[in-house]
Design a protein around this motif. Structure first.
Motif, PDB file in Angstrom:
ATOM      1  N   MET A 139       1.545   4.463  10.409  1.00 23.90           N
ATOM      2  CA  MET A 139       1.765   4.513   8.979  1.00 23.90           C
ATOM      3  C   MET A 139       2.058   2.766   8.598  1.00 23.90           C
ATOM      4  SD  MET A 139       4.016   6.626   6.543  1.00 23.90           S
ATOM      5  CE  MET A 139       4.680   5.758   5.059  1.00 23.90           C
ATOM      6  N   VAL A 140       1.052   2.349   7.867  1.00 23.76           N
ATOM      7  CA  VAL A 140       1.325   0.963   7.341  1.00 23.76           C
ATOM      8  C   VAL A 140       2.558   0.768   6.315  1.00 23.76           C
ATOM      9  CG1 VAL A 140       0.162  -1.075   6.236  1.00 23.76           C
ATOM     10  CG2 VAL A 140      -1.145   0.856   7.343  1.00 23.76           C
ATOM     11  N   PRO A 141       3.473  -0.077   6.549  1.00 20.54           N
ATOM     12  CA  PRO A 141       4.742  -0.310   5.871  1.00 20.54           C
ATOM     13  C   PRO A 141       4.190  -0.963   4.540  1.00 20.54           C
ATOM     14  CG  PRO A 141       4.719  -2.209   7.578  1.00 20.54           C
ATOM     15  CD  PRO A 141       3.363  -1.079   7.909  1.00 20.54           C
ATOM     16  N   LEU A 142       5.262  -0.782   3.550  1.00 22.96           N
ATOM     17  CA  LEU A 142       5.002  -1.324   2.272  1.00 22.96           C
ATOM     18  C   LEU A 142       4.766  -3.048   2.389  1.00 22.96           C
ATOM     19  CD1 LEU A 142       5.084  -1.085  -0.902  1.00 22.96           C
ATOM     20  CD2 LEU A 142       7.626  -1.153  -0.767  1.00 22.96           C
ATOM     21  N   ASN A 143       5.491  -3.658   3.263  1.00 23.81           N
ATOM     22  CA  ASN A 143       5.559  -5.009   3.038  1.00 23.81           C
ATOM     23  C   ASN A 143       3.985  -5.587   3.509  1.00 23.81           C
ATOM     24  OD1 ASN A 143       8.151  -5.122   2.730  1.00 23.81           O
ATOM     25  ND2 ASN A 143       8.564  -5.332   4.983  1.00 23.81           N
ATOM     26  N   ALA A 144       3.085  -4.771   4.150  1.00 18.52           N
ATOM     27  CA  ALA A 144       1.695  -5.212   4.380  1.00 18.52           C
ATOM     28  C   ALA A 144       0.892  -5.237   3.373  1.00 18.52           C
ATOM     29  CB  ALA A 144       1.387  -4.249   5.503  1.00 18.52           C
ATOM     30  N   TYR A 145       1.201  -4.074   2.284  1.00 19.96           N
ATOM     31  CA  TYR A 145       0.334  -3.975   1.353  1.00 19.96           C
ATOM     32  C   TYR A 145       0.903  -5.011   0.139  1.00 19.96           C
ATOM     33  CZ  TYR A 145      -1.066   0.405   2.543  1.00 19.96           C
ATOM     34  OH  TYR A 145      -1.569   1.749   3.141  1.00 19.96           O
ATOM     35  N   LEU A 146       2.147  -5.481   0.246  1.00 23.65           N
ATOM     36  CA  LEU A 146       2.600  -6.476  -0.866  1.00 23.65           C
ATOM     37  C   LEU A 146       2.161  -7.801  -0.420  1.00 23.65           C
ATOM     38  CD1 LEU A 146       6.301  -5.368  -1.498  1.00 23.65           C
ATOM     39  CD2 LEU A 146       4.322  -5.013  -2.735  1.00 23.65           C
ATOM     40  N   ALA A 147       1.829  -7.984   0.903  1.00 24.56           N
ATOM     41  CA  ALA A 147       1.625  -9.285   1.488  1.00 24.56           C
ATOM     42  C   ALA A 147       0.038  -9.462   1.253  1.00 24.56           C
ATOM     43  CB  ALA A 147       1.754  -9.370   3.011  1.00 24.56           C
ATOM     44  N   VAL A 148      -0.585  -8.315   1.310  1.00 25.69           N
ATOM     45  CA  VAL A 148      -2.214  -8.445   1.101  1.00 25.69           C
ATOM     46  C   VAL A 148      -2.220  -8.615  -0.519  1.00 25.69           C
ATOM     47  CG1 VAL A 148      -4.400  -6.960   1.008  1.00 25.69           C
ATOM     48  CG2 VAL A 148      -3.082  -7.122   3.045  1.00 25.69           C
ATOM     49  N   GLY A 149      -1.592  -7.986  -1.387  1.00 26.81           N
ATOM     50  CA  GLY A 149      -1.493  -8.287  -2.731  1.00 26.81           C
ATOM     51  C   GLY A 149      -1.255  -9.614  -3.387  1.00 26.81           C
ATOM     52  N   ALA A 150      -0.139 -10.255  -2.632  1.00 30.30           N
ATOM     53  CA  ALA A 150       0.185 -11.649  -2.877  1.00 30.30           C
ATOM     54  C   ALA A 150      -0.684 -12.520  -2.575  1.00 30.30           C
ATOM     55  CB  ALA A 150       1.353 -11.918  -2.149  1.00 30.30           C
ATOM     56  N   ILE A 151      -1.399 -12.406  -1.242  1.00 33.29           N
ATOM     57  CA  ILE A 151      -2.415 -13.207  -0.869  1.00 33.29           C
ATOM     58  C   ILE A 151      -3.691 -13.204  -1.839  1.00 33.29           C
ATOM     59  CG2 ILE A 151      -4.219 -13.646   0.953  1.00 33.29           C
ATOM     60  CD1 ILE A 151      -2.005 -12.717   3.036  1.00 33.29           C
ATOM     61  N   ALA A 165      -5.636  -7.230  -6.961  1.00 33.47           N
ATOM     62  CA  ALA A 165      -4.187  -7.521  -6.256  1.00 33.47           C
ATOM     63  C   ALA A 165      -2.930  -6.731  -7.033  1.00 33.47           C
ATOM     64  CB  ALA A 165      -3.842  -9.033  -6.219  1.00 33.47           C
ATOM     65  N   VAL A 166      -3.196  -6.689  -8.104  1.00 34.08           N
ATOM     66  CA  VAL A 166      -2.247  -5.892  -8.999  1.00 34.08           C
ATOM     67  C   VAL A 166      -2.555  -4.261  -8.756  1.00 34.08           C
ATOM     68  CG1 VAL A 166      -1.473  -5.225 -11.422  1.00 34.08           C
ATOM     69  CG2 VAL A 166      -1.854  -7.487 -10.754  1.00 34.08           C
ATOM     70  N   ASN A 167      -3.963  -3.910  -8.694  1.00 32.14           N
ATOM     71  CA  ASN A 167      -3.743  -2.396  -8.174  1.00 32.14           C
ATOM     72  C   ASN A 167      -3.297  -2.206  -6.724  1.00 32.14           C
ATOM     73  OD1 ASN A 167      -5.074  -2.060 -10.762  1.00 32.14           O
ATOM     74  ND2 ASN A 167      -7.232  -2.419  -9.903  1.00 32.14           N
ATOM     75  N   ILE A 168      -3.579  -2.958  -5.961  1.00 26.48           N
ATOM     76  CA  ILE A 168      -2.915  -2.653  -4.467  1.00 26.48           C
ATOM     77  C   ILE A 168      -1.504  -2.390  -4.753  1.00 26.48           C
ATOM     78  CG2 ILE A 168      -2.507  -3.688  -2.402  1.00 26.48           C
ATOM     79  CD1 ILE A 168      -5.518  -4.710  -2.605  1.00 26.48           C
ATOM     80  N   ASN A 169      -0.839  -3.278  -5.416  1.00 26.53           N
ATOM     81  CA  ASN A 169       0.677  -3.223  -5.562  1.00 26.53           C
ATOM     82  C   ASN A 169       1.107  -1.929  -6.268  1.00 26.53           C
ATOM     83  OD1 ASN A 169       1.193  -5.457  -4.161  1.00 26.53           O
ATOM     84  ND2 ASN A 169       1.207  -6.769  -5.863  1.00 26.53           N
ATOM     85  N   LEU A 170       0.385  -1.519  -7.242  1.00 24.06           N
ATOM     86  CA  LEU A 170       0.536  -0.334  -8.310  1.00 24.06           C
ATOM     87  C   LEU A 170       0.544   0.991  -7.159  1.00 24.06           C
ATOM     88  CD1 LEU A 170      -1.012  -1.003 -11.543  1.00 24.06           C
ATOM     89  CD2 LEU A 170       1.435  -0.717 -11.120  1.00 24.06           C
ATOM     90  N   ILE A 171      -0.706   1.090  -6.393  1.00 25.99           N
ATOM     91  CA  ILE A 171      -0.605   1.952  -5.549  1.00 25.99           C
ATOM     92  C   ILE A 171       0.393   2.222  -4.261  1.00 25.99           C
ATOM     93  CG2 ILE A 171      -2.359   2.992  -3.736  1.00 25.99           C
ATOM     94  CD1 ILE A 171      -3.247   3.615  -6.507  1.00 25.99           C
ATOM     95  N   ALA A 172       0.596   0.828  -3.972  1.00 22.36           N
ATOM     96  CA  ALA A 172       1.576   0.949  -2.934  1.00 22.36           C
ATOM     97  C   ALA A 172       2.881   1.271  -3.216  1.00 22.36           C
ATOM     98  CB  ALA A 172       1.717  -0.586  -2.401  1.00 22.36           C
ATOM     99  N   PHE A 173       3.443   0.915  -4.638  1.00 18.84           N
ATOM    100  CA  PHE A 173       4.845   1.320  -5.115  1.00 18.84           C
ATOM    101  C   PHE A 173       4.613   2.819  -5.474  1.00 18.84           C
ATOM    102  CE2 PHE A 173       5.607  -3.422  -5.972  1.00 18.84           C
ATOM    103  CZ  PHE A 173       6.649  -3.320  -5.079  1.00 18.84           C
ATOM    104  N   SER A 174       3.417   3.247  -6.034  1.00 17.25           N
ATOM    105  CA  SER A 174       3.241   4.485  -6.273  1.00 17.25           C
ATOM    106  C   SER A 174       3.491   5.530  -4.946  1.00 17.25           C
ATOM    107  CB  SER A 174       2.058   4.951  -6.736  1.00 17.25           C
ATOM    108  OG  SER A 174       1.933   6.296  -6.861  1.00 17.25           O
ATOM    109  N   ARG A 175       2.947   5.069  -4.078  1.00 19.31           N
ATOM    110  CA  ARG A 175       3.163   5.733  -2.536  1.00 19.31           C
ATOM    111  C   ARG A 175       4.296   5.746  -1.819  1.00 19.31           C
ATOM    112  NH1 ARG A 175       3.520   8.386   1.274  1.00 19.31           N
ATOM    113  NH2 ARG A 175       2.236   8.451   3.191  1.00 19.31           N
ATOM    114  N   PHE A 176       5.089   4.618  -1.730  1.00 24.92           N
ATOM    115  CA  PHE A 176       6.344   4.144  -1.120  1.00 24.92           C
ATOM    116  C   PHE A 176       7.485   4.148  -2.140  1.00 24.92           C
ATOM    117  CE2 PHE A 176       3.023   2.141   1.550  1.00 24.92           C
ATOM    118  CZ  PHE A 176       3.430   2.955   2.969  1.00 24.92           C
ATOM    119  N   GLY A 177       7.475   4.789  -3.551  1.00 28.10           N
ATOM    120  CA  GLY A 177       8.647   4.547  -4.427  1.00 28.10           C
ATOM    121  C   GLY A 177       9.718   5.638  -4.038  1.00 28.10           C
ATOM    122  N   PHE A 178      10.614   5.537  -4.678  1.00 27.23           N
ATOM    123  CA  PHE A 178      11.774   6.925  -4.485  1.00 27.23           C
ATOM    124  C   PHE A 178      11.379   8.029  -4.560  1.00 27.23           C
ATOM    125  CE2 PHE A 178      14.588   2.831  -5.614  1.00 27.23           C
ATOM    126  CZ  PHE A 178      14.839   2.715  -4.483  1.00 27.23           C
TER     127      PHE A 178
END
Length: 102
Positions: free
Chosen positions: A1-13, A41-54
């Motif tokens: 499983m890929v951690p949230l930090n990886a998605y955020l890093a790809v989105g930031a790049i 990039a914003v879409n990647i972050n939205l999906i990542a937070f949707s998946r890894f949110g509380f």
């Protein structure tokens, strides 16, 4: 499983590359492509937070669908404006456009 930090890093790049393209390129088409890259990039972050949110909900995915539709409309309008400018001026270089000046 890929951690949230990886998605955020790809989105930031991706967002940084898009911002660089918007600020430094002179072609109108490259600027539009850079804006699309930033929106993705914003879409990647939205999906990542949707998946890894509380709470595991689909709110981020719904916002992503809306963002994709807005990006498609923005691209269509932007290309139409660039075609109209090219027909009148003969160039799509951002630095050569001063249409509002008389």
């Amino acid at each position: 499983m890929v951690p949230l930090n990886a998605y955020l890093a790809v989105g930031a790049i991706m967002f940084s590359i898009g911002m660089f393209g918007v600020l430094n390129k002179k072609s109108g088409i490259i600027v539009l492509l850079s804006i699309e890259l930033m929106l993705n990039a914003v879409n990647i972050n939205l999906i990542a937070f949707s998946r890894f949110g509380f709470y595991g909900n689909i709110t981020g995915q719904i916002f992503t669908i809306f963002t994709i539709t807005v990006a498609a409309a923005e691209t269509a309008v932007g290309l139409a404006i660039l075609i109209a400018i090219f027909r009148n001026k003969g160039t799509i270089s951002i630095t050569d456009l001063n249409i509002m000046k008389r």
